[in-house]
Design a protein around this motif. Structure first.
Motif, PDB file in Angstrom:
ATOM      1  N   ALA A 103       0.823  -1.206   0.000  1.00 16.73           N
ATOM      2  CA  ALA A 103       0.000   0.000   0.000  1.00 16.73           C
ATOM      3  C   ALA A 103       0.858   1.258   0.000  1.00 16.73           C
ATOM      4  N   GLU A 104       0.344   2.311  -0.602  1.00 17.55           N
ATOM      5  CA  GLU A 104       1.033   3.598  -0.633  1.00 17.55           C
ATOM      6  C   GLU A 104       1.192   4.132   0.792  1.00 17.55           C
ATOM      7  N   GLY A 105       2.386   4.567   1.130  1.00 21.68           N
ATOM      8  CA  GLY A 105       2.640   5.136   2.448  1.00 21.68           C
ATOM      9  C   GLY A 105       3.000   4.118   3.511  1.00 21.68           C
ATOM     10  N   ASN A 106       2.889   2.829   3.215  1.00 30.93           N
ATOM     11  CA  ASN A 106       3.267   1.818   4.201  1.00 30.93           C
ATOM     12  C   ASN A 106       4.775   1.839   4.440  1.00 30.93           C
ATOM     13  N   GLU A 140       0.647  -5.479  -5.467  1.00 28.03           N
ATOM     14  CA  GLU A 140       0.838  -4.123  -5.979  1.00 28.03           C
ATOM     15  C   GLU A 140      -0.197  -3.784  -7.044  1.00 28.03           C
ATOM     16  N   LYS A 171      -2.928  -0.601  -7.082  1.00 23.35           N
ATOM     17  CA  LYS A 171      -3.059   0.359  -8.187  1.00 23.35           C
ATOM     18  C   LYS A 171      -4.505   0.464  -8.635  1.00 23.35           C
ATOM     19  N   MET A 199      -6.546   2.380  -5.952  1.00 25.64           N
ATOM     20  CA  MET A 199      -6.329   3.823  -5.937  1.00 25.64           C
ATOM     21  C   MET A 199      -7.019   4.504  -7.121  1.00 25.64           C
ATOM     22  N   PRO A 249      -5.690   3.060   2.475  1.00 26.50           N
ATOM     23  CA  PRO A 249      -4.707   3.027   1.386  1.00 26.50           C
ATOM     24  C   PRO A 249      -4.587   1.643   0.751  1.00 26.50           C
ATOM     25  N   THR A 250      -5.472   0.730   1.137  1.00 24.95           N
ATOM     26  CA  THR A 250      -5.344  -0.654   0.689  1.00 24.95           C
ATOM     27  C   THR A 250      -6.413  -1.000  -0.340  1.00 24.95           C
TER      28      THR A 250
END
Length: 343
Positions: free
Chosen positions: A183-186, A261, A265, A268, A286-287
């Protein structure tokens, strides 16, 4: 009809299927004592950075949670988790069916806070009547949480330090582990997570496998008769290589992380589509799980063309709708959803 109902309503990714087909006539040793399972375990140990980790393969998440938790507790002990924790709300009391109480504490956006855990344990230890109560013998969290939120590296470390201080093991439910890690920011890696808990499991069912979960004991504290406990729970399959072959494929060429991943994508992209249409979110996830607040009438109309799940209501007029992407979600699925929302 397109489906964003869950991340386990599809088959297996091609690489997993190909590995199963390739060795379909191999006649491996039964019950998971086969060369494919051993290779899979070696690859998981390498990915975790723990060469002596003890690994066991089971078929599904509820089975894994009930079996693992039961193996770690005495008959008078219970497991601490947040009220929204998966074992508390979505497993039909499977843990309590093994006669271990689930002890719930408050959460914030699905997450356990170290200070809340510390206060509960401190109050318990200083309670003169504690011997009349269920003893807290294990702490359980999920990564990601039931609401798709993530622990930071600091938050996980803070929880683990509390567990170490009270000498209580920490167990992490990783049914959607890959989707959290990618996830983004993890800021948590698989080796970091493995070093900050006593046992966790890597979910395969939701991430590319037909079925299967890998339980990883990070400090060689698995019950010495864990296999027999698995057997008691009906959690040992004769064709154990079925799961070993799948994890062998998933942990080759970073496949597990690539599949995860891709799902992120897609999620998001989906999140941006809902944002552009003015929808609000129940939590900021974010997941691969997105929780969208939708007017009841609009949700009913949308359900005629899109499959999604309901997670309760914010009020009498709005429903929390969960939309989930997976390794199998396509660009076409996302584009179709956008066109439906535009219409």
């Amino acid at each position: 009809m397109i489906s964003f109902e869950c991340d386990y309503n599809n088959g297996a990714c091609p690489e997993v299927l190909n590995n199963l087909i390739k060795y379909n006539n191999a006649k491996p040793t039964p019950y998971g004592f086969d060369e494919f399972s051993e290779r899979a375990k070696a690859r998981i140990r390498e990915a975790c950075g723990i060469p002596d980790a003890q690994i066991f393969f089971l078929t599904g998440g509820t089975q894994t949670n009930a079996t693992t938790i039961d193996s770690m507790l005495y008959q008078y002990e219970g497991v601490i988790c947040v009220g929204s924790g998966h074992i508390n709300v979505h497993e039909a009391g499977a843990v309590e069916f093994t006669e271990h109480k689930i002890i719930t504490i408050a959460d914030t956006d699905g997450k356990m806070e170290a200070r809340t855990l510390d206060k509960y344990l401190d109050d318990y230890m200083h309670d003169g009547n504690k011997d009349h109560a269920v003893h807290p013998g294990l702490v359980y969290i999920t990564f990601p949480t039931e609401f798709g939120t993530l622990y930071s590296a600091k938050e996980l470390n803070d929880i683990y330090q509390v567990c170490l201080r009270y000498e209580i093991p920490l167990y992490i439910d990783g049914a959607r582990l890959g989707y959290g890690l990618m996830a983004e920011g993890n800021d948590i890696t698989l080796p970091y997570l493995a070093r900050h808990c006593d046992v966790f499991y890597i979910g395969g069912t939701k991430i590319g496998a037909l079925c299967g979960e890998a339980v990883v004991f990070t400090n060689r504290k698995a019950h010495k008769h864990f296999f027999s406990i698995q057997k008691q729970h009906g959690a040992v399959i004769a064709k154990g290589a079925l799961i070993g072959l799948q994890f062998e494929a998933l942990f080759s060429n970073n496949l597990y992380f690539k599949l995860s991943e891709h799902a992120i994508k897609m999620a998001m992209r989906m999140k941006e589509i809902f944002k552009r249409r003015g929808f609000e979110f129940y939590v900021d996830s974010p997941t691969n799980q997105q929780f969208v607040v939708i007017d009841n009438e609009q949700a009913e109309r949308l359900s005629r063309q899109v499959e999604f799940s309901h997670f309760g209501q914010t009020d009498h007029h709005h429903t929390i709708c969960r939309f989930v992407t997976s390794w199998a979600t396509t660009e076409e699925d996302i584009n179709t959803l956008e066109q439906i929302l535009l219409g």
